[in-house]
Design an enzyme around this catalytic site. Structure first.
Site, PDB file in Angstrom:
ATOM      1  N   ASP A   2       0.818  -1.202   0.000  1.00 40.47           N
ATOM      2  CA  ASP A   2       0.000   0.000   0.000  1.00 40.47           C
ATOM      3  C   ASP A   2       0.862   1.266   0.000  1.00 40.47           C
ATOM      4  O   ASP A   2       1.960   1.285   0.559  1.00 40.47           O
ATOM      5  CB  ASP A   2      -0.897  -0.017   1.242  1.00 40.47           C
ATOM      6  CG  ASP A   2      -1.892   1.117   1.275  1.00 40.47           C
ATOM      7  OD1 ASP A   2      -2.689   1.220   0.325  1.00 40.47           O
ATOM      8  OD2 ASP A   2      -1.872   1.889   2.245  1.00 40.47           O
ATOM      9  N   GLU A   7       1.573  -0.119  -4.804  1.00 46.50           N
ATOM     10  CA  GLU A   7       0.607   0.877  -5.248  1.00 46.50           C
ATOM     11  C   GLU A   7       1.340   2.191  -5.509  1.00 46.50           C
ATOM     12  O   GLU A   7       1.912   2.786  -4.594  1.00 46.50           O
ATOM     13  CB  GLU A   7      -0.475   1.089  -4.194  1.00 46.50           C
ATOM     14  CG  GLU A   7      -1.499   2.145  -4.607  1.00 46.50           C
ATOM     15  CD  GLU A   7      -2.279   2.700  -3.435  1.00 46.50           C
ATOM     16  OE1 GLU A   7      -3.399   3.197  -3.676  1.00 46.50           O
ATOM     17  OE2 GLU A   7      -1.775   2.664  -2.292  1.00 46.50           O
TER      18      GLU A   7
END
Length: 623
Positions: free
Chosen positions: A337, A366
């Site tokens: 993330d 990400e």
């Protein structure tokens, strides 16, 4: 064989969930509330381990261990007397079993039993590659397999209301397990769920990105054992499990935030400072140190404290927990993330330590940025302008996500429409391994693509055809195959329940009978292409050749020594006729074409084909 999970009892103490392991001998007023990692293994490649011991005044203790296979290297004390960080070495002589750590303060003694396990030889750490099709699930919104855990007493968020986009709906891991046959039939090979760790936050706890526990699955999703079962069930189907890791931040109710081990455990400021979200500052040769610091060390949001990844104790804490989850739950890959907000030097070390244990393990980060160069910067390899090598293998390819939307929504001009898609892919030279990038139409943060294309089914089919035939690792967001829609205004609208996954649903979209005619048509389209891709390596690892778009028509080929697939995408709002002789480099020897969707054989003797407005044909060339 299911690993043994350390039994715990739970109590609330001034807002902190204290996990008191069974097996210690308490002194009056004293206890060991936590030892993390919960257990470890003999035979790991890296024999060293740092145990975090937490309890009232435990930091004032002298420490001994009774196991000759465990060498106590160093006792690290911090300014917080409730912590000890124990550096130990698991020697070659160590055997699986229990060891006793003794904590002494004068004549007072406290003991704690710690388990070393034998490494399980189950399938694990296979890596996620371009052979895979990822299916992204928000477990709270997918399916409810166990109503008993919908609400758990003592947790801060006791909500349960499916009519609210902000509250919990009750989906869980058992619900996901119950739908694995559906996913396998669809052609999915890997399951990525948004974080499943305990998120004991008072608001919007369903999304999982502010974990308050590091070694425990949220009890409203199930248990650690349930998560292990999910991995086992996936592997029985020759599918894979992807774990969503969040090394950048934790929840403000995390136990190490409530009682910090040391002053620099977190990146803290004189007053609350939010990240600038300006990824450019990380690689800008003209950036100020202040701007770079604010980007990397500023907090993502007030409820997500930023971890100080330059602190060696934080580095160990994060890395060991991720290795523990791979070994415990047989995880195959990580989605990372908010990757650009991490300390890249740490991320390189983190990757090395994990791959030392699991050489085939893979990661994708990400990178919600704008520009191919921005995105490429965060990948592994030390190229011009890069200060460190992050070792990252792949990214979530937002640039192609923007490009496919532009191709189907904008008029084709020099840099717009179909040309945007062509130009973006032409920039792949900047990626070390472009085939490791994860491509997608939508996710839990992005507008659902069916809405992006104005609910135009033909456009949507073209986008799906592109997703399942171009280079990279394709990712579907749950419900994309049945035309789920909505814009991120707010983002809760993107996270509606999958109908049929919850008791009382009037329709079951997991079944043919529960879908509308349009939904079934789309589901069949996705299933056909996904399974075709699954069965044909040419769409997984084949080479790519693309042609400059002409008159709003974009053409590319995937090919290897055994097969050639031609993809023709009409990005216009009117029918187009495409002459095939332009593509002689790839199709000159072709004797015919088979439409992969309809299975109709095409023999364009006049060397041209027609496409309806926004239609894409996927053609298997015959030689």
């Amino acid at each position: 064989m299911m690993p043994t999970i350390l039994k715990t009892t739970i109590r609330l103490t001034t807002g902190i969930v204290a996990l008191t392991a069974l097996g210690w001998s308490p002194l009056k007023g004293q206890s060991i509330q936590r030892v993390e990692p919960l257990n470890w293994w003999v035979g790991m490649e890296n024999p060293t381990l740092q145990l975090v011991v937490y309890g009232p005044q435990i930091g004032k203790s002298e420490v001994q261990v009774d196991n000759k296979g465990i060498e106590l290297l160093r006792v690290n004390r911090t300014e917080n007397p409730n912590y000890l960080f124990l550096d130990v070495k698991i020697t070659a002589a160590a055997q699986p079993g229990w060891s006793t750590f003794t904590f002494s303060q004068g004549k007072k003694k406290l003991t704690y039993r710690y388990e070393l396990k034998k490494r399980d030889q189950r399938v694990k750490a296979q890596g996620v590659t371009s052979e895979d099709l990822i299916y992204l699930i928000m477990p709270d919104r997918f399916a409810n397999g166990n109503k008993v855990n919908d609400q758990v007493k003592g947790m801060l968020d006791m909500s349960l209301n499916r009519d609210s986009m902000y509250l919990r709906h009750g989906g869980d891991l058992e619900g996901v397990i119950s739908k694995l046959d559906y996913l396998q039939d669809l052609g999915v090979t890997s399951v990525w769920m948004t974080p499943v760790l305990t998120n004991d936050m008072p608001l919007a706890s369903y999304h999982g990105y502010a974990n308050t526990e590091t070694y425990h699955v949220d009890p409203r999703f199930g248990s650690n054992d349930t998560y292990v079962q999910l991995g086992e069930q996936l592997h029985k189907r020759r599918m894979k499990l992807i774990f969503d890791v969040v090394p950048n931040h934790i929840g403000s109710y995390h136990w190490t935030v409530k009682d910090k081990p040391m002053a620099d455990w977190l990146n803290e400021w004189p007053e609350y400072t939010q990240t600038s979200y300006k990824d450019q500052t990380v690689f800008d040769p003209y950036a100020s140190a202040a701007d770079k610091k604010k980007m990397v060390k500023g907090w993502f949001v007030p409820t997500m404290p930023d971890m100080n990844q330059q602190n060696p104790y934080v580095q160990n804490y994060l890395t060991q927990s991720h290795i523990w989850w791979i070994e415990t739950a047989a995880i195959d890959g990580f989605r990372i993330d908010t990757y650009p907000y991490n300390d890249l030097d740490f991320m390189g070390k983190w990757t090395d330590r994990i791959q030392k244990e699991y050489p085939n393990f893979t990661f994708f980060g990400e990178t919600w940025v704008h520009g191919v160069a921005n995105q490429a910067y965060f990948l592994g390899g030390k190229r011009v302008g890069q200060a460190v090598d992050s070792k990252l293998m792949g990214v979530t390819d937002f640039q192609l996500n923007y490009a496919i939307g532009d191709a189907l929504n904008q008029k084709s001009e020099w840099t717009a429409g179909a040309n945007k898609l062509y130009t973006t892919l032409a920039s792949d030279y900047q990626y070390p391994q472009p085939q490791q990038n994860v491509i997608f139409l939508d996710n839990h943060d992005k507008d659902r693509f069916f809405s992006v294309v104005g609910e135009n089914v033909q456009k949507y089919k073209s986008a799906m055809a592109w997703l399942l035939t171009t280079r990279g690792i394709p990712q579907l967001y749950y419900g994309a195959e049945i035309l789920m829609k909505n814009f991120s205004n707010p983002d809760g609208l993107l996270r509606e329940d999958f109908q049929g996954g919850f008791a009382g649903d009037k329709k079951d979209k997991f079944t043919v009978a529960g879908r509308t005619e349009a939904e079934q048509e789309m589901w069949s389209f996705v299933r056909t292409l996904a399974n075709y891709r699954k069965q044909h390596p040419v769409l997984q690892s084949g080479k790519t050749m693309q042609y400059v778009p002409e008159d709003g028509v974009y053409v590319y080929f995937r090919y290897n020594d055994q097969q050639t697939v031609m993809v023709v995408m009409n990005c216009n709002d009117q029918e187009k006729e495409v002459k095939l002789d332009r593509f002689a480099e790839r199709n000159a020897k072709a004797t015919g074409y088979v439409d992969v969707i309809s299975q109709q054989a095409l023999k364009p003797t006049d060397h041209k084909i027609k496409l309806a407005a926004y239609e894409t044909k996927v053609l298997d060339l015959k030689f």
